[in-house]
Scaffold this active site. Structure first.
Site: not given
Ligand code: F6R
Length: 255
Positions: A68, A136, A138, A143
């Site tokens: 992403d 959440n 994701h 989302e």
């Molecule tokens: C990032 C991504 C997100 C993160 C997730 C966890 O490329 O796709 O899904 O993996 O938000 O983020 P952290 O590791 O910062 O808690």
């Protein structure tokens, strides 16, 4: 699905890096990558291993595809995921930038950019996908409520995600992003999900033991035939307290 529980985040990083290397040794060259705080120890361990054995771990043929990217910021913005990848992985290993793919959040036509990227991933057939998980549930920036047949698309970030990511974002955060869809992610041959810290315990529990539900995007991974979770003890807390999960899943706790 197998769940590995490690003592701390460093061991979680080392175990995940070990699996990336094992995939490489088994012939994998096309890797789906994630960003975020959880990935920092993973990439640190990976860089250490690659640097320690550069001839055995020749990564020049790798092709990488990030999950992403934020909309509207340039690749060299310190909050962009391209910048994150440069800082934590790409600048430390011998990989031509043309082989590293990150969505362009500044493309004039974002829909066309999503199609272009989706076609690239389809062509590449990712052998290994690394994922973090949001509080959440994701995965990527899919989302809660995202359909499971979704391909690469534009998303409006939820308040929860904005709150989760704000501390690590320098300046005002974009409210939109481009992300691989859930169907795009599920196409990978093998998937490794890493989760660290108590704030992820509930999402992890839902994702692994909950009934598959679009409200928990990570629960879509229950459909995939090759998923491993790496959790530290804090992220595994809910899971370890659930007798049902202990019965139904192979939980390996020896790291
Ligand atoms: C990032 C991504 C997100 C993160 C997730 C966890 O490329 O796709 O899904 O993996 O938000 O983020 P952290 O590791 O910062 O808690």
């Amino acid at each position: 699905m197998k769940v590995y529980i490690t003592d701390d985040l460093l061991s979680a990083g080392e175990l995940s890096a070990q699996w990336i290397i094992e995939a490489h040794q088994a012939g994998a060259r096309r890797f789906g990558l994630a960003t975020g705080q959880t990935m920092i120890p993973v990439y640190r361990a990976l860089v250490d291993r690659i640097r320690a054995e550069p001839s055995r771990l020749d990564v020049t043929a790798w092709e990488t595809f990030n999950l992403d990217e934020y909309v509207g910021i340039s690749p060299d913005h310190p909050g962009s995921f391209r910048h994150f990848m440069e800082e934590h992985l790409f600048s430390h290993i011998n990989l031509e930038r043309s082989r590293t793919h990150v969505l362009n959040g500044q493309a004039p036509d974002l829909e066309a950019e999503c199609w272009r990227y989706e076609n690239e991933i389809e062509r590449a057939r990712l052998e290994f996908q690394l994922l973090g998980i949001g509080m959440n549930g994701h995965i990527g920036f899919n989302e809660p409520g995202t359909p499971w047949n979704s391909r690469t698309h534009k998303v409006h970030l939820s308040e929860e995600t904005l709150e989760q990511n704000r501390p690590s974002f320098p300046g005002e955060m974009p409210r939109a992003a481009l992300t691989m869809g859930i169907a795009s992610i599920l196409r990978a041959e093998t998937i490794v999900v890493v989760a660290i810290g108590a704030s992820k315990a509930n999402a992890v529990l839902q994702a692994i033991t909950g009934r598959p539900d679009v409200l928990c995007p990570a629960s879509a991974l229950q459909q995939h035939r090759s998923v491993r979770y790496v959790l530290d003890r804090a992220a595994a807390k809910g899971l370890l307290a659930s007798a049902e999960s202990l019965r139904q899943h192979e939980i390996i706790s020896e790291f």
